[in-house]
Design a protein around this motif. Structure first.
Motif, mmCIF file in Angstrom:
data_model
loop_
_atom_site.group_PDB
_atom_site.id
_atom_site.type_symbol
_atom_site.label_atom_id
_atom_site.label_comp_id
_atom_site.label_asym_id
_atom_site.label_seq_id
_atom_site.Cartn_x
_atom_site.Cartn_y
_atom_site.Cartn_z
ATOM 1 N N VAL A 190 36.302 30.440 34.436
ATOM 2 C CA VAL A 190 36.296 31.431 35.165
ATOM 3 C C VAL A 190 37.804 32.116 34.947
ATOM 4 C CG1 VAL A 190 36.212 32.656 37.189
ATOM 5 C CG2 VAL A 190 34.624 30.730 37.061
ATOM 6 N N ALA A 191 38.687 31.501 34.718
ATOM 7 C CA ALA A 191 40.309 31.798 34.587
ATOM 8 C C ALA A 191 40.252 32.440 33.063
ATOM 9 C CB ALA A 191 41.173 30.669 34.812
ATOM 10 N N ARG A 192 39.788 31.581 32.427
ATOM 11 C CA ARG A 192 39.733 31.887 30.913
ATOM 12 C C ARG A 192 39.044 33.302 30.618
ATOM 13 N NH1 ARG A 192 38.750 25.901 29.397
ATOM 14 N NH2 ARG A 192 41.042 25.137 29.625
ATOM 15 N N LEU A 193 37.863 33.309 31.096
ATOM 16 C CA LEU A 193 37.325 34.580 30.863
ATOM 17 C C LEU A 193 38.129 35.695 31.511
ATOM 18 C CD1 LEU A 193 34.665 36.121 30.071
ATOM 19 C CD2 LEU A 193 33.666 35.599 32.336
ATOM 20 N N GLN A 194 38.598 35.783 32.739
ATOM 21 C CA GLN A 194 39.266 36.599 33.387
ATOM 22 C C GLN A 194 40.517 37.183 32.426
ATOM 23 O OE1 GLN A 194 41.794 35.986 36.698
ATOM 24 N NE2 GLN A 194 40.979 37.732 37.667
ATOM 25 N N ALA A 195 41.160 35.823 31.863
ATOM 26 C CA ALA A 195 42.296 36.358 30.894
ATOM 27 C C ALA A 195 41.838 36.915 29.711
ATOM 28 C CB ALA A 195 43.042 35.032 30.825
ATOM 29 N N ALA A 196 40.763 36.370 29.286
ATOM 30 C CA ALA A 196 40.152 37.258 27.937
ATOM 31 C C ALA A 196 39.971 38.503 28.117
ATOM 32 C CB ALA A 196 39.079 36.318 27.444
ATOM 33 N N LEU A 197 39.276 38.885 29.318
ATOM 34 C CA LEU A 197 39.001 40.308 29.399
ATOM 35 C C LEU A 197 40.224 41.118 29.899
ATOM 36 C CD1 LEU A 197 35.649 39.776 31.712
ATOM 37 C CD2 LEU A 197 35.876 40.534 29.336
ATOM 38 N N HIS A 198 41.304 40.414 30.213
ATOM 39 C CA HIS A 198 42.636 41.258 30.891
ATOM 40 C C HIS A 198 43.083 41.802 29.400
ATOM 41 C CE1 HIS A 198 46.251 42.057 32.478
ATOM 42 N NE2 HIS A 198 46.867 40.917 31.782
ATOM 43 N N GLU A 199 42.833 41.320 28.193
ATOM 44 C CA GLU A 199 43.315 41.802 27.082
ATOM 45 C C GLU A 199 42.773 43.123 26.500
ATOM 46 O OE1 GLU A 199 42.698 38.640 24.010
ATOM 47 O OE2 GLU A 199 44.126 37.322 24.871
ATOM 48 N N ASP A 250 37.450 42.584 39.248
ATOM 49 C CA ASP A 250 36.307 41.865 40.246
ATOM 50 C C ASP A 250 36.315 40.637 40.250
ATOM 51 O OD1 ASP A 250 35.471 44.403 40.672
ATOM 52 O OD2 ASP A 250 33.775 44.596 38.965
ATOM 53 N N LEU A 251 36.727 39.823 39.236
ATOM 54 C CA LEU A 251 36.639 38.262 39.088
ATOM 55 C C LEU A 251 37.697 37.651 39.819
ATOM 56 C CD1 LEU A 251 36.358 37.806 35.240
ATOM 57 C CD2 LEU A 251 34.850 37.162 36.950
ATOM 58 N N GLY A 252 38.739 38.722 40.708
ATOM 59 C CA GLY A 252 39.663 38.182 41.541
ATOM 60 C C GLY A 252 39.220 37.253 42.498
ATOM 61 N N PRO A 253 38.143 37.605 43.211
ATOM 62 C CA PRO A 253 37.555 36.978 44.175
ATOM 63 C C PRO A 253 37.121 35.527 43.406
ATOM 64 C CG PRO A 253 37.295 39.097 44.601
ATOM 65 C CD PRO A 253 37.844 39.031 42.981
ATOM 66 N N ALA A 254 36.352 35.711 42.687
ATOM 67 C CA ALA A 254 35.921 34.403 41.899
ATOM 68 C C ALA A 254 36.806 33.499 41.654
ATOM 69 C CB ALA A 254 35.110 34.645 40.695
ATOM 70 N N VAL A 255 37.934 33.863 41.112
ATOM 71 C CA VAL A 255 39.109 32.909 41.046
ATOM 72 C C VAL A 255 39.692 32.370 41.930
ATOM 73 C CG1 VAL A 255 41.531 32.895 40.005
ATOM 74 C CG2 VAL A 255 39.751 34.061 38.624
ATOM 75 N N GLU A 268 40.019 48.497 28.882
ATOM 76 C CA GLU A 268 38.546 49.175 29.171
ATOM 77 C C GLU A 268 37.949 48.266 30.285
ATOM 78 O OE1 GLU A 268 35.736 48.750 25.615
ATOM 79 O OE2 GLU A 268 37.918 48.314 25.076
ATOM 80 N N PHE A 269 38.122 47.062 30.197
ATOM 81 C CA PHE A 269 37.681 45.904 31.107
ATOM 82 C C PHE A 269 38.445 45.599 32.442
ATOM 83 C CE2 PHE A 269 35.823 44.331 27.126
ATOM 84 C CZ PHE A 269 34.630 45.147 27.049
ATOM 85 N N SER A 270 39.402 46.479 32.550
ATOM 86 C CA SER A 270 40.318 46.244 33.870
ATOM 87 C C SER A 270 39.699 46.095 35.097
ATOM 88 C CB SER A 270 41.499 47.281 34.035
ATOM 89 O OG SER A 270 41.078 48.660 34.058
ATOM 90 N N ALA A 271 38.474 46.902 35.321
ATOM 91 C CA ALA A 271 37.844 46.896 36.612
ATOM 92 C C ALA A 271 37.010 45.725 36.636
ATOM 93 C CB ALA A 271 36.725 47.935 36.648
ATOM 94 N N LEU A 272 36.629 44.860 35.500
ATOM 95 C CA LEU A 272 35.894 43.785 35.761
ATOM 96 C C LEU A 272 37.189 42.637 35.885
ATOM 97 C CD1 LEU A 272 33.438 43.938 32.650
ATOM 98 C CD2 LEU A 272 33.002 44.557 35.058
ATOM 99 N N VAL A 273 38.136 42.775 35.362
ATOM 100 C CA VAL A 273 39.254 41.690 35.764
ATOM 101 C C VAL A 273 39.461 41.693 36.980
ATOM 102 C CG1 VAL A 273 41.466 41.171 35.381
ATOM 103 C CG2 VAL A 273 40.350 42.008 33.437
#
Length: 230
Positions: free
Chosen positions: A103-112, A122-127, A115-120
């Motif tokens: 979950v954390a690696r996916l968030q970190a990958a999208l953080h790069e 959204d993953l905060g509560p999951a982390v 355009e996916f900042s909103a999804l990053v």
């Protein structure tokens, strides 16, 4: 819990990283926003409704799921890494639930990808739900990556892939005519794959520390099964 959230970490036994899979999906999915949006929503549904079994099973009969994720190899590999198992006509979440490190690696990958900042976000509560957080240098905890990255864009990835394909086709054409093909060393062909060595990976690694042994072994087994099933 302390894990290594570097999205470009190649776990023992793996042939690709989480960052590689995100990049591949970003380059090939017809609607990349839909693809990653659905993946994040699946994760959020699991953590927001942990006792509802309907969110722990993804049916291949669902046309949206098939179009966005199930028929795309990088996406099914991401699902397996997150903790899903392919069982006939469904992907079912393993009894132990989501893998926190993935979950954390996916968030970190999208953080790069800006355009996916909103999804990053959204993953905060999951982390948070899987028991992790990002630790800033001043000791402050957050559930969204705080470090700066060299931004990547899906449009740039696709353009580079198209250029590389055109160069390959030209090399094949010249080769078939008996001429020596020339390989350019410019920025178009292979630049994106080397991005895994950039500072974002190091920052993610420093923020989360070392992957726990039990979870690492569990993930390696999932990767082994993934390779068998793909």
């Amino acid at each position: 819990m302390v894990v290594n959230a570097d999205p470009h970490l190649r776990v023992q036994g793996a042939t690709v990283t989480t960052g590689d899979l995100v990049e591949s999906a970003a380059m090939t999915a017809p609607d990349v926003g839909q693809t990653f949006g659905l993946l994040v929503r699946i994760i959020r549904n699991i953590v927001d409704y942990p006792h509802d079994p309907k969110f722990q099973e993804l049916r291949k009969s669902n046309a949206t799921f098939v179009e966005a994720l199930a028929q795309r190899a990088p996406c099914t590999q991401l699902l397996r890494r997150l903790g899903f198992r392919e069982e006939g006509e469904v992907f079912r979440l393993q009894p132990s639930g989501l893998r926190p490190s993935e979950v954390a690696r996916l968030q970190a990958a999208l953080h790069e990808y800006p355009e996916f900042s909103a999804l990053v976000r959204d993953l905060g509560p999951a982390v948070k739900a899987v028991g992790l957080n990002w630790s800033e240098p001043n000791g402050t905890s957050t559930f969204i990556p705080f470090y700066e990255v060299i931004p990547r864009r899906t449009s740039d990835l696709r353009a580079a892939a198209e250029q590389e394909d055109a160069e390959l086709q030209e090399a094949l054409r010249l080769s078939s005519q008996g001429a020596a093909p020339c390989c350019g060393g410019g920025s178009g062909g292979g630049g994106s794959s080397n991005h895994s060595k950039l500072s974002a990976a190091a920052a993610a690694s420093e923020s989360f520390g070392t992957l726990g042994g039990a979870e690492d072994a569990d993930l390696q087994e999932a990767l082994r099964l993934s390779l068998v099933n793909t």
